[in-house]
Design a protein around this motif. Sequence first.
Motif, short mmCIF file in Angstrom:
data_model
loop_
_atom_site.label_atom_id
_atom_site.label_comp_id
_atom_site.label_asym_id
_atom_site.label_seq_id
_atom_site.Cartn_x
_atom_site.Cartn_y
_atom_site.Cartn_z
N VAL A 25 0.83 -1.15 0.03
CA VAL A 25 -0.02 0.08 -0.23
C VAL A 25 1.05 1.52 0.07
CG1 VAL A 25 -1.77 1.29 1.24
CG2 VAL A 25 -1.98 -1.13 1.41
N THR A 62 -3.39 -1.94 -4.92
CA THR A 62 -2.95 -3.16 -4.02
C THR A 62 -3.83 -4.39 -4.49
OG1 THR A 62 -2.73 -1.91 -2.08
CG2 THR A 62 -2.92 -4.42 -1.76
N HIS A 78 -7.86 -4.00 -5.16
CA HIS A 78 -8.65 -3.05 -4.22
C HIS A 78 -8.88 -1.85 -4.71
CE1 HIS A 78 -8.45 -5.97 -0.67
NE2 HIS A 78 -7.26 -6.36 -1.03
N THR A 80 -9.56 1.36 -3.57
CA THR A 80 -8.76 2.55 -3.18
C THR A 80 -7.28 2.39 -3.42
OG1 THR A 80 -10.47 2.93 -1.46
CG2 THR A 80 -8.27 4.15 -1.35
N SER A 189 -4.25 -5.54 5.35
CA SER A 189 -5.51 -5.20 5.86
C SER A 189 -5.55 -3.77 6.63
CB SER A 189 -6.34 -6.22 6.44
OG SER A 189 -5.56 -6.69 7.63
N ARG A 192 -4.63 -0.95 4.41
CA ARG A 192 -5.73 -0.42 3.46
C ARG A 192 -6.68 0.39 4.24
NH1 ARG A 192 -6.11 -5.97 2.04
NH2 ARG A 192 -8.33 -6.00 2.99
N GLU A 196 -7.95 4.20 3.38
CA GLU A 196 -9.41 4.36 3.09
C GLU A 196 -10.02 5.24 3.97
OE1 GLU A 196 -11.04 0.28 3.18
OE2 GLU A 196 -9.65 -0.33 1.27
#
Length: 241
Positions: A25, A62, A78, A80, A189, A192, A196
């Motif tokens: 990310v 990602t 993903h 975003t 996770s 992200r 986000e």
Amino acid sequence: MTHSEGPGGHPATPTMLPLFPLRTVAFPGVHLPLHIFEPRYRQLTLDLITEVVPDRLFGVVTIADPTVQEVEDLAHVHPTGCATRLREARRLPDGRFDIVVTGHRRFRLVDIDAETTPYLRGTVEWVDDEHVPDGAEDAASRLADACRVAHRRYCSVAWESDSWRSPPPDTPSETLAYQVISDCLLPLSDRRELLEERHPLRRLRLAYHLLRREAAFVSELGAVPPSQHEADETLLRPNPN
């Protein structure tokens, strides 16, 4: 679906960006070293260097499924991501590149073009932060101070040396969470979730809790992750494409 807004609260015009799918990310304001060896991303790097790609900007997204070998549609990544700007490039004798990019601005990916150029391109909508109400300066300052304390605590237990440094005092509260968390090894996770989060104060609070949690894990397990801040000065630990 969350849409970005332009000046005056009107929907922002979609933008086309080259895309680089990765198993990491990228964060706004944070440096990311990359090792470029695939031919299509060598071409992307050349297009960035020569500014065939405007403003040397491309999007990092990602990969959603670790079993995916070839990203071809929206379901593989993903939504975003973060636009990054080429900061430094070093071409190696065999044509590969070591580069450093800096995160620029978040986006939501709405479409993928896998045909027009050797590398992927995506239609993106910019995603900006939610407005922080007037009078929230004190809360932002307290959260920023707490994040800095948690960052120092994490670095003191995670790193064997004292070469780490705190973000500069003038780091805006909007990007401080990204800066402090970039020094921390986290599951994708968690990274992200941080990317986000559109509310600056909630993002600071999330970074604070993640740093405290990871410091406790490191203290208990005795595991020492590598420093990430050195991307500011070196290309020695790039992530491969």
